[in-house]
Design an enzyme around this catalytic site. Structure first.
Site, PDB file in Angstrom:
ATOM      1  CG  PHE A 140       3.301  -7.916  29.146  1.00  0.00           C
ATOM      2  CD1 PHE A 140       2.746  -7.802  30.413  1.00  0.00           C
ATOM      3  CD2 PHE A 140       4.420  -8.717  28.983  1.00  0.00           C
ATOM      4  CE1 PHE A 140       3.295  -8.484  31.507  1.00  0.00           C
ATOM      5  CE2 PHE A 140       4.973  -9.407  30.075  1.00  0.00           C
ATOM      6  CZ  PHE A 140       4.413  -9.294  31.328  1.00  0.00           C
ATOM      7  CG  ASP A 225       8.918  -5.608  24.374  1.00  0.00           C
ATOM      8  OD1 ASP A 225       9.501  -6.668  24.046  1.00  0.00           O
ATOM      9  OD2 ASP A 225       8.269  -5.480  25.430  1.00  0.00           O
ATOM     10  CE  LYS A 254       7.477 -14.226  26.579  1.00  0.00           C
ATOM     11  NZ  LYS A 254       7.059 -12.854  26.733  1.00  0.00           N
TER      12      LYS A 254
HETATM   13  C1  PLP Z   1       7.200 -11.892  27.818  1.00  0.00           C
HETATM   14  C2  PLP Z   1       7.373 -10.471  27.446  1.00  0.00           C
HETATM   15  C3  PLP Z   1       8.141  -9.593  28.236  1.00  0.00           C
HETATM   16  C4  PLP Z   1       8.714 -10.003  29.560  1.00  0.00           C
HETATM   17  O1  PLP Z   1       9.705 -10.988  29.452  1.00  0.00           O
HETATM   18  P1  PLP Z   1      10.173 -11.774  30.762  1.00  0.00           P
HETATM   19  O2  PLP Z   1      11.259 -12.683  30.256  1.00  0.00           O
HETATM   20  O3  PLP Z   1       8.980 -12.474  31.298  1.00  0.00           O
HETATM   21  O4  PLP Z   1      10.680 -10.774  31.720  1.00  0.00           O
HETATM   22  C5  PLP Z   1       8.332  -8.307  27.769  1.00  0.00           C
HETATM   23  N1  PLP Z   1       7.797  -7.887  26.615  1.00  0.00           N
HETATM   24  C6  PLP Z   1       7.060  -8.699  25.840  1.00  0.00           C
HETATM   25  C7  PLP Z   1       6.514  -8.178  24.551  1.00  0.00           C
HETATM   26  C8  PLP Z   1       6.805 -10.009  26.233  1.00  0.00           C
HETATM   27  O5  PLP Z   1       6.040 -10.800  25.477  1.00  0.00           O
END
Ligand code: PLP
Length: 404
Positions: A140, A225, A254
Site C-alpha cells: 500500500f 515507504d 503519518k
Molecule cells: C497510510 C500509508 C500511505 C498513504 O498515506 P496518506 O497520508 O493516506 O496518503 C502510504 N504508504 C503507507 C505504507 C501507508 O501506511
C-alpha cells in the site's frame, strides 16, 4: 453566540461522498490515549488515527507548537522559505541517511514525489527506457493514481484504468521473484519494510539486503515507504535502522505531524539535484504551521526514553495479547514490531476482523484492521500501561462475543 449546527452520524450518509464507512459514533474530544464521543462515552485508543497520533491526543508538546506558530505565520507559499521548515529539514537530515528533504502533506504525496524522482533520475541517466518500477503484491502506497498503481492491491486501482504503466509486481519477501524483474530498465524498487495495510507483514532482512544489492547492480533507486513504520513506530526512529539496510529514498508521513497533516520525501545529494527548480512542487508542502508541529513531535519522539518505551510497550502488549489468546484461541499469530502489531485470525474466524473492531467499539475500544483477517493496533507511542490494560480488558469482551 450562535450554537454550532447540530450533527449526527447519519448526516455522514446525507452529505459525505461514501468512500468511507465510519463507526456509528462521532468522537468529539481526546486526551492522551482516550477519546470521548458525542454521548460522552469513553474509548481507549489503540488505533492512534491509523499510526498517526504518535503522542496521543492533545499532547502539550504538539499543542504548544501549534499555538505558538499559529499566532506567527501559517503559510507563505514556496516563493519564500521559512524557519520551521528549515529546522525540520535539519532534524531529518541529521538523524537519518538523507541529505535533502522534499516536504508535502501526506504519505501518498511523498510516494508520488519518490516515484516521480525515480523516473526523472532514470531519464537523466541516458539509458533508454529506464522507467520501470518494481513493487510488491499487497503493498500500500497511497491513493493517487500513481501510488495506487504502485500498490499491490488491484481492488484499489483497477476501476481507474488506464493506469500509469511500467510497474511490475512480484511477491513480497520473494527475492528470486524480484531478481527476475529487476534489470537495466528499472529506475526504482519501492517497498515497505513492514507491510502495514497489507496485514502487518515484516520484510525478511535477507530480502531487503538483496533488493539493496540488486538496486546497486542495476542503478535503480531503492525507495523505502516508511509512511506507517517511521517516526518511532517500530522502536527505532525509522524501520530501516532495524534492518541495517539504507535506502536511496525514504518517505515519511503519518506520525510525523502527530495528527497535523505533513509528509516528506528524504533522499541523498546524489539524487536530489534531479529535482531541479520547477520539476515538482506543492502549494502547502513545507508550510510553517505543519513544520513547526512536526519539528516538535519529531524532537520529542527521537529520544532514547520514547524509543525504548515503544519496545517496552511492544512486549507489554504481546504478553497481554498472548494471555488473551491462550484463553480464547482466536489468533494464529501475533506479529509486527514496536507499536505496529497485527493479530492474524485463525482460519475458522477468517473475515471477522471488521466484526471484532465493531464489537471493540461497542466495548469502548478503538482498533483497526489490516485486511479481512488481521486485527491491527497502532496506538500512541507513549500510551500508559494502565490504558493498555483497560484496552485489553475491553478487547477481551469483544473476543468473548466472537468465541461464542
Ligand atoms: C497510510 C500509508 C500511505 C498513504 O498515506 P496518506 O497520508 O493516506 O496518503 C502510504 N504508504 C503507507 C505504507 C501507508 O501506511
Amino acid at each position: 453566540m450562535e450554537q454550532p449546527i447540530s450533527v449526527t452520524r447519519s448526516n455522514f450518509n446525507d452529505w459525505m461522498v461514501p468512500v468511507f464507512a465510519p463507526a456509528n459514533f462521532i468522537p468529539v474530544r481526546g486526551e492522551g490515549s482516550r477519546i470521548w464521543d458525542q454521548e460522552n462515552k469513553e474509548y481507549i485508543d489503540f488505533a492512534g488515527g491509523i499510526a498517526v497520533n504518535a503522542l496521543g491526543h492533545a499532547h502539550p508538546v504538539a499543542v504548544n507548537a501549534l499555538i505558538e506558530q499559529a499566532t506567527k505565520l501559517w503559510h507563505v507559499g514556496n516563493g519564500y522559505t521559512n524557519e520551521p521548515v528549515l529546522r525540520l529539514a535539519k532534524q531529518l537530515t541529521e538523524q537519518t541517511f538523507a541529505d535533502k528533504v522534499f516536504f508535502c502533506n501526506s504519505g501518498a504525496e511523498a510516494n508520488e514525489a519518490a516515484l516521480k524522482l525515480a523516473r526523472k533520475v532514470g531519464l537523466d541517466s541516458g539509458v533508454a527506457g529506464k522507467s520501470g518500477i518494481v513493487a510488491f503484491n499487497n503493498a500500500f502506497h497511497g491513493r493517487t493514481l500513481f501510488t495506487v498503481s504502485a500498490g499491490g492491491q488491484p481492488k484499489y486501482s483497477q476501476d481507474f484504468a488506464p493506469l500509469p504503466n511500467g510497474i511490475s509486481h512480484v511477491a513480497y519477501n520473494d527475492l528470486e521473484a524480484a531478481k527476475a524483474v529487476i534489470n537495466e530498465q528499472t529506475c526504482a524498487v519501492i517497498v515497505e519494510p513492514i507491510q502495514g495495510e497489507g496485514g502487518v507483514i515484516p520484510a525478511d532482512i535477507e530480502f531487503l539486503k538483496g533488493l539493496r544489492a540488486l538496486c546497486d547492480e542495476f542503478g535503480a533507486l531503492l525507495i523505502f515507504d516508511e509512511v506507517q513504520t517511521g517516526v518511532g513506530r517500530t522502536g527505532s526512529l525509522y524501520a530501516y535502522m532495524n534492518y541495517g539496510v539504507t535506502p536511496d529514498v525514504l518517505t515519511t508521513a503519518k506520525a510525523l505531524g502527530g495528527g497535523f497533516p505533513v509528509g516528506a520525501m528524504l533522499t541523498t545529494d546524489k539524487f536530489a539535484p534531479h529535482f531541479s527548480v520547477g520539476t515538482h512542487g506543492t502549494t502547502y508542502g513545507g508550510n510553517p504551521l505543519a513544520s513547526a508541529v512536526a519539528g516538535a513531535v519529531f524532537e520529542f519522539i527521537n529520544t532514547p526514553e520514547v524509543l525504548e518505551g515503544v519496545k517496552h510497550r511492544h512486549q507489554y502488549f504481546l504478553d497481554a495479547l498472548n494471555t488473551l489468546n491462550a484463553e480464547y484461541q482466536v489468533f494464529d499469530e501475533i506479529r509486527g514490531q514496536g507499536l505496529l502489531i497485527g493479530c492474524v485470525l485463525k482460519a475458522e474466524y477468517a473475515g471477522k476482523a471488521k466484526d471484532i473492531t465493531t464489537w471493540a467499539g461497542e466495548q469502548g475500544l478503538l482498533a483497526l484492521i489490516a485486511g479481512p483477517n488481521v486485527v491491527r493496533f497502532t496506538p500512541s507511542l507513549i500510551i500508559p500501561e494502565q490504558d493498555i490494560d483497560e484496552g485489553i480488558a475491553r478487547l477481551k469482551r469483544a473476543l468473548a462475543k466472537l468465541a461464542k
